[in-house]
Design a protein around this motif. Structure first.
Motif, PDB file in Angstrom:
ATOM      1  N   THR A   1       0.842  -1.187   0.000  1.00 32.61           N
ATOM      2  CA  THR A   1       0.000   0.000   0.000  1.00 32.61           C
ATOM      3  C   THR A   1       0.883   1.244   0.000  1.00 32.61           C
ATOM      4  OG1 THR A   1      -1.608  -1.226   1.311  1.00 32.61           O
ATOM      5  CG2 THR A   1      -1.874   1.164   1.212  1.00 32.61           C
TER       6      THR A   1
ATOM      7  N   GLU B   1       1.727   4.959   0.450  1.00 30.57           N
ATOM      8  CA  GLU B   1       1.227   6.127   1.180  1.00 30.57           C
ATOM      9  C   GLU B   1       1.768   7.415   0.571  1.00 30.57           C
ATOM     10  OE1 GLU B   1       2.634   5.303   5.092  1.00 30.57           O
ATOM     11  OE2 GLU B   1       1.082   3.810   5.474  1.00 30.57           O
TER      12      GLU B   1
ATOM     13  N   GLY C   1       5.596   2.980   1.369  1.00 35.67           N
ATOM     14  CA  GLY C   1       4.384   2.289   1.781  1.00 35.67           C
ATOM     15  C   GLY C   1       4.671   1.232   2.825  1.00 35.67           C
TER      16      GLY C   1
ATOM     17  N   LYS D   1       8.053  -0.816   6.771  1.00 32.07           N
ATOM     18  CA  LYS D   1       7.951   0.268   5.786  1.00 32.07           C
ATOM     19  C   LYS D   1       8.969   0.022   4.676  1.00 32.07           C
ATOM     20  CE  LYS D   1       6.523   4.233   6.911  1.00 32.07           C
ATOM     21  NZ  LYS D   1       5.315   4.268   6.124  1.00 32.07           N
TER      22      LYS D   1
END
Length: 158
Positions: free
Chosen positions: A53, A55, A69, A92
């Motif tokens: 995902t 960010e 992400g 991360k």
């Protein structure tokens, strides 16, 4: 007289790489002939394929682009294969991209249990009798992260 010093990589339990006392996988790779746009497209596709995902996905300046992400996986902690002994490890991932080059950094590892979360660097380290299980746990984490890095390098080198 010239003294050569050798700086060995610091490792957690002789397995996971440390940078400033934090588990961190980091490297710069070159892909000769690839533009920033090509590498960015490949990096975005890799993130999508790995279910990362994103960010942050933004240019830093005219020559650099940054993606960041979160990702996670479950792995066994302990001697027996019981469902309650599987822990979720989140971390991360960041990529800095420029023409013909990208840098990845994988850090900020957290081990999650149903009622608590702890930094990987301190997770269960105070239980000396459980040390042998921790070592296998860290080896499984290292294997998973290295698979992820291999996948990234393969995708970016296309």
């Amino acid at each position: 007289m010239v003294v050569n010093s050798i700086n060995a990589q610091a490792l957690l339990l002789d397995i996971l790489p440390l940078a400033n006392s934090k588990v961190t996988y980091k490297n710069v790779n070159e892909v000769i002939g690839s533009s920033k746009l090509d590498l960015l497209t490949q990096a975005e596709n890799w993130c999508k394929n790995e279910s990362i995902t994103l960010e942050i996905n933004k240019p830093i300046d005219a020559t650099h682009h940054y993606l960041s992400g979160d990702h996670s996986f479950k792995t066994l902690w302990g001697p027996n294969d019981y469902p309650e002994l599987y822990k979720e490890v989140t971390f991360k991932i960041s990529l800095t991209i420029k023409n013909e080059r990208y840098q990845y950094e994988i850090s900020s590892f957290i081990v999650k249990e149903p009622n608590q979360a702890a930094q990987l660097e301190i997770y269960k380290m105070d239980h000396k009798k459980l040390y042998k299980y921790n070592k296998a746990f860290y080896q499984r984490i290292d294997t998973e992260i290295n698979k992820l890095i291999t996948s990234l390098v393969k995708t970016m080198d296309q």
